[in-house]
Design a protein around this motif. Structure first.
Motif, PDB file in Angstrom:
ATOM      1  N   LEU A   1       1.560   7.058  -6.704  1.00 32.46           N
ATOM      2  CA  LEU A   1       0.502   8.004  -7.051  1.00 32.46           C
ATOM      3  C   LEU A   1       0.898   9.431  -6.681  1.00 32.46           C
ATOM      4  O   LEU A   1       0.642  10.383  -7.434  1.00 32.46           O
ATOM      5  N   ALA A   2       1.530   9.582  -5.507  1.00 36.98           N
ATOM      6  CA  ALA A   2       1.933  10.914  -5.053  1.00 36.98           C
ATOM      7  C   ALA A   2       3.017  11.500  -5.966  1.00 36.98           C
ATOM      8  O   ALA A   2       3.007  12.699  -6.278  1.00 36.98           O
ATOM      9  N   ILE A   3       3.943  10.661  -6.416  1.00 36.51           N
ATOM     10  CA  ILE A   3       5.002  11.134  -7.322  1.00 36.51           C
ATOM     11  C   ILE A   3       4.399  11.552  -8.662  1.00 36.51           C
ATOM     12  O   ILE A   3       4.782  12.589  -9.239  1.00 36.51           O
TER      13      ILE A   3
ATOM     14  N   VAL B   1       0.837  -1.208   0.000  1.00 35.38           N
ATOM     15  CA  VAL B   1       0.000   0.000   0.000  1.00 35.38           C
ATOM     16  C   VAL B   1       0.867   1.251   0.000  1.00 35.38           C
ATOM     17  O   VAL B   1       0.579   2.226  -0.710  1.00 35.38           O
ATOM     18  N   ALA B   2       1.946   1.245   0.787  1.00 35.09           N
ATOM     19  CA  ALA B   2       2.832   2.404   0.849  1.00 35.09           C
ATOM     20  C   ALA B   2       3.492   2.660  -0.506  1.00 35.09           C
ATOM     21  O   ALA B   2       3.629   3.814  -0.934  1.00 35.09           O
ATOM     22  N   LEU B   3       3.916   1.599  -1.188  1.00 32.13           N
ATOM     23  CA  LEU B   3       4.537   1.766  -2.504  1.00 32.13           C
ATOM     24  C   LEU B   3       3.541   2.322  -3.528  1.00 32.13           C
ATOM     25  O   LEU B   3       3.890   3.192  -4.337  1.00 32.13           O
ATOM     26  N   LEU B   4       2.311   1.839  -3.479  1.00 30.23           N
ATOM     27  CA  LEU B   4       1.284   2.357  -4.387  1.00 30.23           C
ATOM     28  C   LEU B   4       0.998   3.828  -4.110  1.00 30.23           C
ATOM     29  O   LEU B   4       0.876   4.644  -5.035  1.00 30.23           O
TER      30      LEU B   4
ATOM     31  N   ALA C   1       2.072  20.545  -5.248  1.00 33.19           N
ATOM     32  CA  ALA C   1       3.150  19.616  -5.594  1.00 33.19           C
ATOM     33  C   ALA C   1       4.036  19.357  -4.384  1.00 33.19           C
ATOM     34  O   ALA C   1       4.482  18.222  -4.155  1.00 33.19           O
ATOM     35  N   PHE C   2       4.296  20.401  -3.607  1.00 30.59           N
ATOM     36  CA  PHE C   2       5.094  20.230  -2.399  1.00 30.59           C
ATOM     37  C   PHE C   2       4.407  19.280  -1.423  1.00 30.59           C
ATOM     38  O   PHE C   2       5.049  18.412  -0.822  1.00 30.59           O
ATOM     39  N   VAL C   3       3.085  19.450  -1.276  1.00 32.74           N
ATOM     40  CA  VAL C   3       2.325  18.586  -0.371  1.00 32.74           C
ATOM     41  C   VAL C   3       2.395  17.135  -0.827  1.00 32.74           C
ATOM     42  O   VAL C   3       2.641  16.219  -0.031  1.00 32.74           O
ATOM     43  N   PHE C   4       2.195  16.904  -2.124  1.00 36.02           N
ATOM     44  CA  PHE C   4       2.248  15.534  -2.646  1.00 36.02           C
ATOM     45  C   PHE C   4       3.661  14.956  -2.549  1.00 36.02           C
ATOM     46  O   PHE C   4       3.833  13.760  -2.298  1.00 36.02           O
ATOM     47  N   ALA C   5       4.678  15.790  -2.764  1.00 40.20           N
ATOM     48  CA  ALA C   5       6.056  15.320  -2.649  1.00 40.20           C
ATOM     49  C   ALA C   5       6.357  14.891  -1.221  1.00 40.20           C
ATOM     50  O   ALA C   5       7.049  13.883  -0.995  1.00 40.20           O
TER      51      ALA C   5
END
Length: 221
Positions: A36-38, A29-32, A56-60
């Motif tokens: 998605l976040a990247i 789950v963490a890898l998925l 983008a900063f939040v997702f990074a």
């Protein structure tokens, strides 16, 4: 801290150990989530919008956290390490519930350096329990395993702890019997006397109820 040494049957553990399965699922789950976040980060940066850079900063940041979890989990999920680091604890079968078996365990949740012990009753529902008949009162030696996925405890107590049966790591009944004998009769008796508290423990958010030190035998204070 009382530990129990034995040779872990990796093939058996991979097949039946539900703690290991849960940690492996967490990594997937963490890898998925990281992927998605990247992807979202790249799309937002490509947009060229001012608000996109903030998102983008939040997702990074989210991707970094997810990747940390994914990289840390394999270290956590080493079967041998889980059994090597966990304290040997007693657990008993309280009964069956919707296709599973409910265990009640006695666990000291205080860190080793704490000045006093902190005994708690914890419950765990398991799907399979090889080597043990699913009868109320059956003695199931186990090891205490943290389930909070944090790098360290908060204060002088572990926040979330569960019991992982020795039977999930060996097919050898002699090993299970040796682990059972390494636990004091006092602890087994204390569990037997508190079987009726299993339902109360299961209703708590943490599946844990602290025991009053004043009501414990002197050997456990």
């Amino acid at each position: 801290m009382r530990r129990f040494e034995f040779v872990v049957d990796r093939e058996h553990a991979h097949a039946v150990n539900e703690t290991f399965t849960g940690l492996r699922r967490l990594r997937v789950v963490a890898l998925l989530a990281a992927g998605l976040a990247i992807a979202a980060t790249a799309a937002l940066l490509w947009s060229g919008q001012a608000w996109g850079y903030l998102l983008a900063f939040v997702f990074a940041l989210g991707a970094a956290i997810a990747l940390w979890v994914a990289l840390w989990t394999p270290h956590r999920s080493s079967i041998e390490k889980l059994y090597q680091d966990g304290a040997l604890v007693p657990a008993v079968v309280t009964g069956a519930d919707q296709g599973g078996i409910v265990l009640l365990a006695l666990v000291d949740i205080a860190e080793p350096a704490a000045p006093t012990r902190s005994w708690a009753l914890v419950t765990r529902k398991v799907r399979t329990l090889p080597g043990h008949p699913p009868e109320p009162g059956e003695r199931v030696p186990a090891v205490a395993v943290r389930t909070d996925h944090a790098p360290r405890q908060v204060g002088e107590r572990w926040q979330l702890v569960t019991a992982m049966p020795i039977a999930w790591a060996t097919r050898d009944s002699a090993v299970i019997e040796r682990a059972r004998g390494a636990i004091t009769e006092l602890e087994w008796r204390l569990l037997a006397e508190n079987l009726e508290l299993a339902d109360r423990v299961r209703r708590t958010a943490t599946k844990r109820v602290m025991l009053d030190p004043e009501h414990l035998p002197g050997e456990l204070r």
